[in-house]
Design a protein around this motif. Structure first.
Motif, PDB file in Angstrom:
ATOM      1  N   THR A  10     -40.088 -24.642   7.990  1.00 47.62           N
ATOM      2  CA  THR A  10     -41.189 -24.654   7.041  1.00 47.62           C
ATOM      3  C   THR A  10     -40.807 -23.967   5.725  1.00 47.62           C
ATOM      4  OG1 THR A  10     -42.057 -22.641   8.037  1.00 47.62           O
ATOM      5  CG2 THR A  10     -42.969 -24.727   8.802  1.00 47.62           C
ATOM      6  N   LYS A  11     -39.782 -23.143   5.741  1.00 49.88           N
ATOM      7  CA  LYS A  11     -39.348 -22.431   4.532  1.00 49.88           C
ATOM      8  C   LYS A  11     -38.639 -23.391   3.581  1.00 49.88           C
ATOM      9  CE  LYS A  11     -35.836 -19.282   3.212  1.00 49.88           C
ATOM     10  NZ  LYS A  11     -34.629 -18.694   3.680  1.00 49.88           N
ATOM     11  N   THR A  12     -39.100 -23.455   2.336  1.00 53.89           N
ATOM     12  CA  THR A  12     -38.442 -24.321   1.359  1.00 53.89           C
ATOM     13  C   THR A  12     -37.654 -23.472   0.372  1.00 53.89           C
ATOM     14  OG1 THR A  12     -40.333 -24.358  -0.130  1.00 53.89           O
ATOM     15  CG2 THR A  12     -40.207 -26.125   1.477  1.00 53.89           C
ATOM     16  N   VAL A  13     -36.522 -24.029  -0.080  1.00 55.44           N
ATOM     17  CA  VAL A  13     -35.708 -23.381  -1.101  1.00 55.44           C
ATOM     18  C   VAL A  13     -35.552 -24.348  -2.269  1.00 55.44           C
ATOM     19  CG1 VAL A  13     -34.441 -21.875   0.470  1.00 55.44           C
ATOM     20  CG2 VAL A  13     -33.563 -24.136  -0.005  1.00 55.44           C
ATOM     21  N   ASP A  14     -35.364 -23.795  -3.458  1.00 52.46           N
ATOM     22  CA  ASP A  14     -35.095 -24.597  -4.644  1.00 52.46           C
ATOM     23  C   ASP A  14     -33.587 -24.651  -4.833  1.00 52.46           C
ATOM     24  OD1 ASP A  14     -37.813 -24.867  -5.130  1.00 52.46           O
ATOM     25  OD2 ASP A  14     -37.898 -23.128  -6.440  1.00 52.46           O
ATOM     26  N   ILE A  15     -33.059 -25.840  -5.081  1.00 53.80           N
ATOM     27  CA  ILE A  15     -31.627 -26.027  -5.263  1.00 53.80           C
ATOM     28  C   ILE A  15     -31.389 -26.398  -6.727  1.00 53.80           C
ATOM     29  CG2 ILE A  15     -29.615 -27.354  -4.546  1.00 53.80           C
ATOM     30  CD1 ILE A  15     -31.035 -27.687  -1.834  1.00 53.80           C
ATOM     31  N   PHE A  16     -30.521 -25.616  -7.391  1.00 51.30           N
ATOM     32  CA  PHE A  16     -30.253 -25.769  -8.818  1.00 51.30           C
ATOM     33  C   PHE A  16     -28.790 -26.114  -9.059  1.00 51.30           C
ATOM     34  CE2 PHE A  16     -33.664 -22.674  -8.427  1.00 51.30           C
ATOM     35  CZ  PHE A  16     -34.590 -23.119  -9.361  1.00 51.30           C
ATOM     36  N   CYS A  17     -28.524 -26.815 -10.171  1.00 47.31           N
ATOM     37  CA  CYS A  17     -27.163 -27.072 -10.641  1.00 47.31           C
ATOM     38  C   CYS A  17     -26.614 -25.762 -11.202  1.00 47.31           C
ATOM     39  CB  CYS A  17     -27.178 -28.156 -11.725  1.00 47.31           C
ATOM     40  SG  CYS A  17     -25.580 -28.468 -12.492  1.00 47.31           S
ATOM     41  N   LYS A  21     -28.307 -25.200 -14.689  1.00 46.45           N
ATOM     42  CA  LYS A  21     -29.500 -24.571 -14.098  1.00 46.45           C
ATOM     43  C   LYS A  21     -30.688 -25.519 -13.939  1.00 46.45           C
ATOM     44  CE  LYS A  21     -27.490 -20.490 -14.216  1.00 46.45           C
ATOM     45  NZ  LYS A  21     -26.201 -20.652 -13.625  1.00 46.45           N
ATOM     46  N   THR A  22     -30.443 -26.824 -13.825  1.00 49.32           N
ATOM     47  CA  THR A  22     -31.506 -27.806 -13.636  1.00 49.32           C
ATOM     48  C   THR A  22     -31.939 -27.831 -12.172  1.00 49.32           C
ATOM     49  OG1 THR A  22     -30.583 -29.161 -15.389  1.00 49.32           O
ATOM     50  CG2 THR A  22     -32.097 -30.255 -13.897  1.00 49.32           C
ATOM     51  N   LEU A  23     -33.238 -27.928 -11.915  1.00 54.24           N
ATOM     52  CA  LEU A  23     -33.759 -28.031 -10.556  1.00 54.24           C
ATOM     53  C   LEU A  23     -33.422 -29.413  -9.996  1.00 54.24           C
ATOM     54  CD1 LEU A  23     -35.467 -26.785  -8.266  1.00 54.24           C
ATOM     55  CD2 LEU A  23     -37.480 -27.731  -9.387  1.00 54.24           C
ATOM     56  N   LEU A  24     -32.758 -29.452  -8.832  1.00 57.44           N
ATOM     57  CA  LEU A  24     -32.329 -30.707  -8.226  1.00 57.44           C
ATOM     58  C   LEU A  24     -33.219 -31.117  -7.058  1.00 57.44           C
ATOM     59  CD1 LEU A  24     -28.508 -29.913  -8.172  1.00 57.44           C
ATOM     60  CD2 LEU A  24     -29.717 -31.325  -9.837  1.00 57.44           C
ATOM     61  N   PHE A  25     -33.467 -30.180  -6.128  1.00 57.25           N
ATOM     62  CA  PHE A  25     -34.245 -30.473  -4.924  1.00 57.25           C
ATOM     63  C   PHE A  25     -35.165 -29.317  -4.596  1.00 57.25           C
ATOM     64  CE2 PHE A  25     -30.165 -32.536  -3.132  1.00 57.25           C
ATOM     65  CZ  PHE A  25     -30.509 -33.797  -3.570  1.00 57.25           C
ATOM     66  N   GLY A  78     -19.637 -24.565  -4.723  1.00 55.82           N
ATOM     67  CA  GLY A  78     -19.689 -24.020  -6.069  1.00 55.82           C
ATOM     68  C   GLY A  78     -20.430 -24.875  -7.081  1.00 55.82           C
ATOM     69  N   LYS A  79     -20.983 -26.023  -6.666  1.00 56.76           N
ATOM     70  CA  LYS A  79     -21.671 -26.909  -7.609  1.00 56.76           C
ATOM     71  C   LYS A  79     -23.170 -26.652  -7.670  1.00 56.76           C
ATOM     72  CE  LYS A  79     -18.085 -29.573  -8.578  1.00 56.76           C
ATOM     73  NZ  LYS A  79     -17.589 -29.954  -9.865  1.00 56.76           N
ATOM     74  N   VAL A  80     -23.748 -26.084  -6.594  1.00 57.15           N
ATOM     75  CA  VAL A  80     -25.191 -25.814  -6.576  1.00 57.15           C
ATOM     76  C   VAL A  80     -25.448 -24.374  -6.140  1.00 57.15           C
ATOM     77  CG1 VAL A  80     -25.864 -28.197  -6.116  1.00 57.15           C
ATOM     78  CG2 VAL A  80     -25.499 -26.654  -4.216  1.00 57.15           C
ATOM     79  N   THR A  81     -26.628 -23.904  -6.479  1.00 58.94           N
ATOM     80  CA  THR A  81     -27.097 -22.603  -6.023  1.00 58.94           C
ATOM     81  C   THR A  81     -28.526 -22.763  -5.549  1.00 58.94           C
ATOM     82  OG1 THR A  81     -27.364 -20.270  -6.644  1.00 58.94           O
ATOM     83  CG2 THR A  81     -27.911 -21.886  -8.316  1.00 58.94           C
ATOM     84  N   MET A  82     -29.002 -21.815  -4.743  1.00 64.87           N
ATOM     85  CA  MET A  82     -30.372 -21.926  -4.224  1.00 64.87           C
ATOM     86  C   MET A  82     -31.106 -20.601  -4.351  1.00 64.87           C
ATOM     87  SD  MET A  82     -29.797 -22.158  -0.163  1.00 64.87           S
ATOM     88  CE  MET A  82     -28.972 -20.845   0.702  1.00 64.87           C
ATOM     89  N   LYS A  83     -32.430 -20.707  -4.494  1.00 66.73           N
ATOM     90  CA  LYS A  83     -33.302 -19.540  -4.566  1.00 66.73           C
ATOM     91  C   LYS A  83     -34.466 -19.739  -3.638  1.00 66.73           C
ATOM     92  CE  LYS A  83     -32.306 -18.249  -9.288  1.00 66.73           C
ATOM     93  NZ  LYS A  83     -32.760 -18.166 -10.650  1.00 66.73           N
TER      94      LYS A  83
END
Length: 83
Positions: A10-17, A21-25, A78-83
């Motif tokens: 149920t926990k969602t994370v935001d995935i960024f370039c 720094k664009t939001l991807l998923f 190394g291409k994406v990061t998540m928060k």
């Protein structure tokens, strides 16, 4: 091999370039490890235009693949990061 749980976590994370720094998923991620793969059925909201490509800078951040018989993106390190 067993397929991933359909409902998933149920926990969602935001995935960024990483580059722009664009939001991807918005993605339902299980566990606390690094992001290695994204099952397509767990993507809540997809902001990309082309699959596994950043809409802003055009960097390819993943590859289409089958993991345990389920469609997924294999993330390039190394291409994406998540928060």
């Amino acid at each position: 091999m067993a397929k991933p749980n359909k409902k998933g976590p149920t926990k969602t994370v935001d995935i960024f370039c990483v580059k722009c720094k664009t939001l991807l998923f918005k993605y339902r991620k299980g566990g606390k490890g690094a992001l290695v793969k994204c099952f397509k059925e767990r993507i809540v909201k997809d902001f990309t235009i082309e699959p596994a490509t950043c809409p802003e800078c055009g960097v390819v951040f993943g590859r289409d693949t089958l993991v345990r018989g389920t469609p997924a993106f294999k993330i390039i390190g190394g291409k994406v990061t998540m928060k």
